[in-house]
Design an enzyme around this catalytic site. Structure first.
Site, PDB file in Angstrom:
ATOM      1  N   TYR A   1       0.840  -1.203   0.000  1.00 37.94           N
ATOM      2  CA  TYR A   1       0.000   0.000   0.000  1.00 37.94           C
ATOM      3  C   TYR A   1       0.877   1.256   0.000  1.00 37.94           C
ATOM      4  O   TYR A   1       1.005   1.943  -0.984  1.00 37.94           O
ATOM      5  CB  TYR A   1      -0.961  -0.007   1.184  1.00 37.94           C
ATOM      6  CG  TYR A   1      -2.002   1.080   1.082  1.00 37.94           C
ATOM      7  CD1 TYR A   1      -3.098   0.937   0.248  1.00 37.94           C
ATOM      8  CD2 TYR A   1      -1.876   2.267   1.804  1.00 37.94           C
ATOM      9  CE1 TYR A   1      -4.048   1.942   0.128  1.00 37.94           C
ATOM     10  CE2 TYR A   1      -2.823   3.267   1.694  1.00 37.94           C
ATOM     11  CZ  TYR A   1      -3.902   3.109   0.858  1.00 37.94           C
ATOM     12  OH  TYR A   1      -4.834   4.114   0.740  1.00 37.94           O
TER      13      TYR A   1
ATOM     14  N   SER B   1      -6.432   0.773  -4.635  1.00 36.60           N
ATOM     15  CA  SER B   1      -6.534   2.207  -4.404  1.00 36.60           C
ATOM     16  C   SER B   1      -5.147   2.833  -4.546  1.00 36.60           C
ATOM     17  O   SER B   1      -4.535   2.762  -5.608  1.00 36.60           O
ATOM     18  CB  SER B   1      -7.159   2.481  -3.038  1.00 36.60           C
ATOM     19  OG  SER B   1      -7.548   3.809  -2.908  1.00 36.60           O
TER      20      SER B   1
ATOM     21  N   ASP C   1     -17.733   3.128  -8.183  1.00 28.33           N
ATOM     22  CA  ASP C   1     -16.634   3.611  -7.356  1.00 28.33           C
ATOM     23  C   ASP C   1     -16.559   5.128  -7.501  1.00 28.33           C
ATOM     24  O   ASP C   1     -16.055   5.657  -8.481  1.00 28.33           O
ATOM     25  CB  ASP C   1     -15.317   2.967  -7.793  1.00 28.33           C
ATOM     26  CG  ASP C   1     -14.170   3.289  -6.832  1.00 28.33           C
ATOM     27  OD1 ASP C   1     -14.347   4.182  -5.981  1.00 28.33           O
ATOM     28  OD2 ASP C   1     -13.114   2.647  -6.939  1.00 28.33           O
TER      29      ASP C   1
ATOM     30  N   HIS D   1     -15.795   1.201  -4.249  1.00 28.90           N
ATOM     31  CA  HIS D   1     -14.376   1.157  -3.910  1.00 28.90           C
ATOM     32  C   HIS D   1     -14.035  -0.040  -3.033  1.00 28.90           C
ATOM     33  O   HIS D   1     -12.881  -0.418  -2.927  1.00 28.90           O
ATOM     34  CB  HIS D   1     -13.981   2.452  -3.205  1.00 28.90           C
ATOM     35  CG  HIS D   1     -12.512   2.710  -3.196  1.00 28.90           C
ATOM     36  ND1 HIS D   1     -11.778   2.902  -4.350  1.00 28.90           N
ATOM     37  CD2 HIS D   1     -11.613   2.806  -2.172  1.00 28.90           C
ATOM     38  CE1 HIS D   1     -10.508   3.106  -4.052  1.00 28.90           C
ATOM     39  NE2 HIS D   1     -10.386   3.054  -2.732  1.00 28.90           N
TER      40      HIS D   1
END
Length: 759
Positions: free
Chosen positions: A522, A603, A690, A729
């Site tokens: 991430y 993301s 999303d 999302h």
């Protein structure tokens, strides 16, 4: 009261909503470099076909000027989700990707095994409101978890609120819930098809009867009841032309309102707005004594906020008598640090803050002496560990959770002076949920780890001996933790920064350099990747012979704000370097080789995958980018994207533009120049609802990727996208869709890495 809007691994406590350079150097280690030189032609997968990708209009006349630099955007038309050509492009891409994914030899077996393994009970921490207890529970495969109620902990729980009854396909999800002070009413948010938009309704807690209240145009909102039980504060946006989750318009001009139960939304009282700062957002919290409402004002995802307060009893005609918003006192009127309300005794307030303390601390402020020189530390910043959250319980106690080398430790302190009372025993893992308020003489907390599905502990704080007891221990049929091994290693990134990484696999594997590895990352928005339980990942290890690797990249919150700041703005390349270095560590230590290494992220992590694949396509065998931020020059123009400038910067700034364009996945796709080297197999995921990272990012990226590489003679690996309908999302995604997407992802990975199912 800080929201993080591009985050997937969100740390939560009772009080806090923590919704929290460019390098093209070659492989460093001799072992990895040698392997690349020897096997570069074998990095190509076994795919031999040339792909015929869907055609879409390409307009080379669309060119933007960024501070004197011309940047083409030929697929600008794909930014319109309602355009016929966009919809036809999506359909054509699914017509390509779905049959390929379903053609994997492991698809049906994996989906069945995952469904069986996922069918175990999942329960949240009990919490008390009024004279009842509540908790969330999912029997195993229910699309949405159900909220149950009961009078005593020993009673049989009864269904209180079942979101599965709101839609046939489970795509209506229960969002935030907030009970009135007396526990007689509950306000709750509902979202549809994965959108961030919510509708707030109100229910009678005793009879479960729905009241007439329906509040719309709500996104990123807290719900805070006043202690007279008459109404609550919430945030909403102006009425737009469309707000169903498929729009791309920027979310601007959020406002704080007060709603009185039983009245129309049009009668709600406007309490705060700031039209001169349209990107600012607000959250409200009513103090434990009911005397004050605290407003937290944020402008981005950066962990900083302004702090205003209003003493409700000082309003001569009450909240409804305010004709020009709440008369707030601006206690903190800058964005220098983050302040989260923890407790107050009259005018003495305790806040958790990162002011001059990147690892956070607890301070006390007297509202009658608000100058900073009068502030006092209650729990000082730790020399190494990061204060993740704290909560006041049993009148004068503090539950304090620290992060210690990406593992949680839990303590009990005195509120009065911050002194430590005891440490609660925890294995290596994470406290994923907690319940307990100042008025409660008990607390619950839920612990999980890579090999622990979830254990809920109960502690009676009224006893002289404070020993937590197991309230509920989750079991997964057929899962044997002692057959797996978890280790934490530390490796060096390119600038010699020491980075931690978790590695999980079955016991007894030989390090022969040929295992399929899934590396998940991430690296942003102050979000930490702590140990968590995942049956889908364990199936990958058990039945696909896989190794799971999770590096804790800079940009995250694992070591506080210093770690976070080390991976943002001009230092964002550090995140990608940390990820490349993790891959090289796994290869050099004989876990895998490039053709057996898959990477995944969602993301901000989708951005990570796209950037890393573009920079070093020869290092990876497969990439899965879920709901990724791919257009780093225009992300700030859509929905809540402007809030991410705190991590990324913004192309409107000339300085920011030059670092953004150097790693933006959409703008850095290049054909490999080394003979025999191609891009790894790529699969993108996005959802048509999303409205956080809008689908145009993934659509423009895949269109560009296919256009640039379709004619490359060595490119036989597939470059695909899967667009799901009635999905957003990630939040609120029904279990059925979670399982299906997971099966699609691992089937694609298995086919890309050339691995088969094994019993």
């Amino acid at each position: 009261m800080q929201y993080t809007f591009a985050a997937d691994a969100i740390r939560k406590s009772q009080r806090v909503l923590s919704l929290r350079a460019f390098s093209t150097s070659c492989l460093r280690s001799a072992a990895v470099t040698g392997l690349f030189s020897a096997e570069r032609t074998s990095i190509m997968s076994s795919h031999t076909q040339k792909w015929q990708y869907p055609e879409v209009r390409r307009d080379d006349s669309v060119v933007d000027n960024y501070h004197g630099t011309s940047i083409a955007d030929p697929y600008r038309s794909l930014e319109d989700p309602d355009a016929k050509e966009t919809q036809e492009f999506v359909e054509a891409q699914n017509d390509l990707s779905v049959p390929y994914i379903n053609g994997s030899s492991v698809k049906e077996t994996y989906l069945k095994s995952l469904t069986d393994a996922y069918n175990y009970p999942k329960t949240g921490c009990p919490y008390r409101r009024g004279d009842s207890f509540y908790h969330y529970h999912n029997t195993g495969l229910q699309n949405q978890s159900v909220l149950y109620s009961y009078k005593e902990l020993t009673d049989e729980p009864k269904v209180f609120l079942d979101p599965n009854t709101f839609s046939e396909d489970g795509t209506v999800a229960l969002g935030s819930t907030a009970f009135s002070k007396n526990g007689k009413l509950v306000a709750y948010g509902l979202s549809s098809s994965g959108s961030d938009w919510q509708t707030i309704k109100v229910r009678d807690a005793d009879t479960s009867a729905e009241l007439s209240d329906v509040l719309e145009h709500i996104k990123f909102s807290s719900i805070a009841w006043t202690h007279d039980n008459k109404g609550f504060f919430y945030c909403r946006y102006p009425v737009g032309d469309k707000s169903d989750g498929t729009e791309t318009d920027a979310n601007l001009n959020q406002m704080l309102y007060y709603h009185i139960v039983g009245t129309a939304q049009s009668d709600d009282v406007l309490c705060w707005k700031c039209p001169e700062q349209p990107k600012w957002m607000c959250s409200a919290e009513v103090t434990d004594d009911g005397e004050y409402v605290i407003l937290g004002i944020v402008e981005s995802c950066d962990p900083v906020n302004r702090l205003y307060y209003c003493k409700l009893s000082d309003l001569p005609n009450g909240i409804t008598g305010c004709t020009d918003m709440l008369p707030c006192v601006k206690l903190i009127d800058n964005f220098d640090a983050k302040y989260d309300y923890i407790a107050n005794d009259g005018r003495e307030f305790s806040f958790m803050t990162n002011l001059k303390s990147p690892r956070y601390k607890l301070i006390r402020i007297n509202l009658d002496k608000p100058e900073q020189e009068n502030w006092a530390d209650v729990v000082a910043e730790h020399e190494k560990d990061v204060l993740s959250w704290c909560s006041c319980v049993n009148q004068d106690k503090l539950v304090v959770c620290y992060q210690q080398d990406v593992k949680d430790v839990l303590y009990l302190h005195k509120l009065s002076d911050g002194s430590r009372i005891k440490q609660f025993p925890l294995d290596v893992g994470s406290v994923v949920s907690y319940s307990g308020r100042r008025e409660d003489n008990f607390m619950f907390y839920k612990f999980t780890s890579f090999l622990t599905p979830g254990t809920i502990y109960y502690c009676d704080l009224s006893l002289e001996t404070l020993e937590p007891k197991v309230h509920l221990d989750t079991k997964v049929a057929g899962f044997e933790a002692d057959t797996f091994e978890v280790k934490q290693v530390f490796y060096e990134s390119y600038d010699r920064t020491r980075v931690p990484m978790f590695i999980i696999h079955q016991k007894g594997i030989s390090l022969d350099g040929n295992h399929p590895v899934l590396m998940y990352g991430y690296g942003g928005f102050n979000i930490s990747l702590n140990p968590s339980f995942s049956v889908s990942r364990l199936l990958f290890c058990q039945h696909l012979g896989g190794v799971l690797a999770i590096p804790n990249l800079r940009g995250g919150g694992e070591y506080g704000e210093t770690w976070h700041k080390g991976g943002i703005h001009a230092k964002k390349q550090n995140v990608f370097d940390d990820f490349h270095s993790a891959a090289e560590y796994l290869i050099a230590n004989k876990y895998t080789n490039p053709k057996r290494l898959a990477i995944q992220g969602g993301s901000n992590g989708g951005l990570l995958v796209g950037a890393c694949i573009n920079q070093k396509p020869y290092l990876y065998g497969c990439g899965v980018a879920q709901v990724g931020v791919m257009d780093m020059l225009r992300f700030h123009k859509f929905t809540i994207g402007h809030a991410w400038c705190s991590d990324y910067g913004c192309s409107d700034s000339e300085e920011d533009f030059h670092w953004l364009v150097r790693y933006s996945p959409l703008h850095t796709i290049k054909k490999p120049l080394i003979p025999g080297v191609q891009f790894p197999s790529m699969l993108l995921f996005t959802g048509d609802h999303d409205d956080r990272v809008v689908p145009l990012h993934s659509l423009k990226y895949i269109a560009t990727l296919q256009h640039e590489l379709a004619g490359h003679p060595d490119q036989t690996n597939p470059l695909m996208i899967r667009v799901h309908c009635k999905q957003g999302h990630g939040a609120g995604k029904p279990t059925e869709k979670v399982l299906e997407e997971s099966a699609e992802m691992y089937s694609f990975i298995a086919r890309s890495l050339g691995v088969e199912w094994r019993d």
